[in-house]
Structure formats: C-alpha cells, structure tokens
Design a protein around this motif. Structure first.
Motif, short mmCIF file in Angstrom:
data_model
loop_
_atom_site.label_atom_id
_atom_site.label_comp_id
_atom_site.label_asym_id
_atom_site.label_seq_id
_atom_site.Cartn_x
_atom_site.Cartn_y
_atom_site.Cartn_z
N ARG A 46 5.91 6.22 -9.28
CA ARG A 46 6.53 5.04 -9.97
C ARG A 46 7.30 3.87 -9.14
N GLU A 47 7.26 2.72 -9.45
CA GLU A 47 8.01 1.49 -8.67
C GLU A 47 9.38 2.11 -8.74
N TRP A 48 9.92 1.57 -7.60
CA TRP A 48 11.44 1.86 -7.33
C TRP A 48 12.14 0.74 -8.09
N ASP A 56 10.42 6.71 -4.31
CA ASP A 56 10.18 6.48 -3.00
C ASP A 56 8.74 5.91 -2.62
N GLY A 57 7.80 6.21 -3.61
CA GLY A 57 6.47 5.74 -3.35
C GLY A 57 5.70 6.50 -2.42
N LEU A 86 0.57 -1.26 0.04
CA LEU A 86 -0.15 0.04 -0.03
C LEU A 86 0.93 1.39 0.21
N GLY A 87 1.99 1.37 0.50
CA GLY A 87 2.81 2.23 0.24
C GLY A 87 2.92 3.09 1.69
N HIS A 91 13.72 15.76 -4.41
CA HIS A 91 14.37 14.98 -3.11
C HIS A 91 13.30 13.60 -2.98
N GLU A 92 14.04 12.70 -2.75
CA GLU A 92 13.50 11.17 -2.45
C GLU A 92 13.46 11.47 -0.84
N VAL A 93 12.26 11.13 -0.29
CA VAL A 93 11.79 11.18 1.15
C VAL A 93 11.57 10.03 1.72
N VAL A 94 12.42 9.28 2.40
CA VAL A 94 12.48 8.07 2.89
C VAL A 94 12.40 7.93 4.35
N GLY A 95 11.62 6.93 4.72
CA GLY A 95 11.16 6.88 6.29
C GLY A 95 10.83 8.06 6.75
N SER A 96 9.93 8.88 6.19
CA SER A 96 9.17 9.94 6.64
C SER A 96 7.87 9.56 7.13
#
Ligand code: I3P
Length: 234
Positions: free
Chosen positions: A211-213, A220-221, A106-107, A172-177
């Motif tokens: 988009r898919e990583w 980052d989804g 689900l992202g 920016h990629e926003v990861v673990g946010s």
C-alpha cells in the motif's frame, strides 16, 4: 531470525558483544562463502518506497550537511528559502533522494556495488528509470548475466513468498533495509540485511508492504519494491 518463514533469508545472528562500552551484534559473514575477491561481486539494493522513519516527519531541525549533499546531486533543487538557510530537514533530503532515484517510483534503488577485483562504485544516485536499473544490473552481472539472473530471479521469488508468510513482516515496518546480492564464478545469492530501522507497529495495524504510505499507516513499500525488482530484472 526467529521467524521460521524467513529462515535462510537473513544472515544468522550469533550474539551480542560489549566492546568499549558499546554494544554490537555478531552476525554471519555472508561473504565467507564467496572467498575469491577477483571473481566476486556485491550489490546493495535499498528496498522500499519510504527510506525514513515516520518520526522524521515531526523533526523540524535543519541540517547544513544534508543541504550540501542535496546541492551536490542537483544544484537546481533548493528553493529560495533553502538557499538562504543553506540547511534542510532530514525528511526533505530523504524524500529528495527517493524521487531522484528509483525508490519513489519503483520502491527500490541501487545503493552501491563492488565489482570483481574489488572496485567499489557508489555513483547510482540518479539511476531512476526501469531501463537505467536494468542496464546497471546487466553491467553488474557482466558475463554471468545469463546464469546468475535466472538464479537470482528464483531466489527473489522465494524471498517474496517468505515475506508474504512472515509474522515479523506483518507487525514490523522495515525501513532503509537492503537486499544484498553476491555472485562469483560458481554461484549467486541474495539476502535481506540491515534491520536498524525496523520497528514494531501498533497492534491494531497489519502491514501489507504494498500500500502507498500515508503518515500513520506505517507502510514502507517493501513488497512493492520487491515485485518491481523481480519484474525489472527479468
Ligand atoms: C544517507 C542515507 C542513510 C541515512 C543518512 C543519509 O544519505 O540515506 O541511509 O542514514 O542519514 O544521509 P545518502 O545515501 O544520500 O548519503 P539512516 O538510514 O540511518 O537514516 P544521516 O545523515 O542522518 O545519517
């Protein structure tokens, strides 16, 4: 905070502070507007299909603590080789957590929640399907479910528009946010928090966050997750 499109969607940044040779940032206390701890509830929802930095892909060092955490969640998960090593890479652990929860499908995933009265819950590691998520959200909202879910839907839709217009998000990629949801007996709100793993991407890349990583595309989804969060909760 400098991005006008994201105004009001993140805590305010005040200043950097040095303390005992360490650097900290002072930011707005989002809970200050919700002072009644007996009626206040808080939920942290980690957004995105990818929860690790691309740099983890090349990191082959194996960690025993992550092996132990993995086995605690699912004793049947380790391969024979991993059982012999009693250690796994961070990439392996983070992707296992994504699959085991709703992040991969689900992202987004529910990370933690504090219910009115202050009871903290962190047992959401296996909340995976849309039905499980919806049920958990309903329990979290309790008797505020009707009113708060309408307000939150509106707020999450505004947040999505802000992100779609944001220059920061394009680059920016926003990861673990996370998205932090707070409500009390009167009001509710949602804010974007934790940008510790947000990184500028190379200039030739423009992210769309749906988009898919694949290794190297930095996706980052985030918006894929927000689309689904809006859908599931309504
Ligand atoms: C932790 C969680 C954290 C992550 C941490 C993981 O797993 O994914 O976000 O820190 O890595 O162990 P869990 O939720 O299952 O406890 P980062 O976001 O900073 O990577 P760490 O063990 O390397 O701190």
């Amino acid at each position: 905070m400098k991005d006008p499109s994201l105004k009001g969607m993140t805590p305010k940044y005040y200043k950097e502070i040095e303390h005992k040779n360490e650097s900290f940032i002072e930011i707005q206390d989002l809970l200050a507007d919700f002072p009644n701890t007996s009626t206040r509830a808080i939920m942290d929802i980690k957004i995105g299909t990818r929860t690790f930095l691309e740099s983890e892909v090349a990191n082959s060092s194996k960690r025993k603590d992550l092996y132990k955490k993995m086995v605690d969640i699912d004793p049947n998960e380790p391969t024979e080789e991993e059982k012999a090593d009693e250690a796994i890479t961070k990439l392996r652990y983070m992707q296992f957590r994504e699959r085991e929860s709703s992040s991969a499908s689900l992202g987004f995933r529910i990370e933690a929640a504090q219910l009115p009265g202050g009871k903290l819950q962190k047992s959401f590691k296996k909340v995976k399907t849309a039905e499980n998520v919806l049920q958990t959200l309903k329990e979290f909202l309790g008797d505020r479910v009707e009113k708060a879910s309408k307000e939150l839907e509106q707020r999450l839709r505004e947040m999505r528009t802000s992100i779609e217009n944001s220059d920061f998000f394009k680059s920016h990629e926003v990861v673990g946010s996370s998205i932090l949801i707070i409500y009390d007996e009167e009001k509710s709100g949602a804010w974007m928090i934790d940008f510790a793993k947000s990184k500028q991407v190379p200039e030739n890349i423009q992210l769309n966050h749906r988009r898919e990583w694949e290794v190297g595309n930095h996706e980052d989804g985030y918006l894929h997750g927000l689309d689904n969060l809006i859908e599931v909760s309504n």
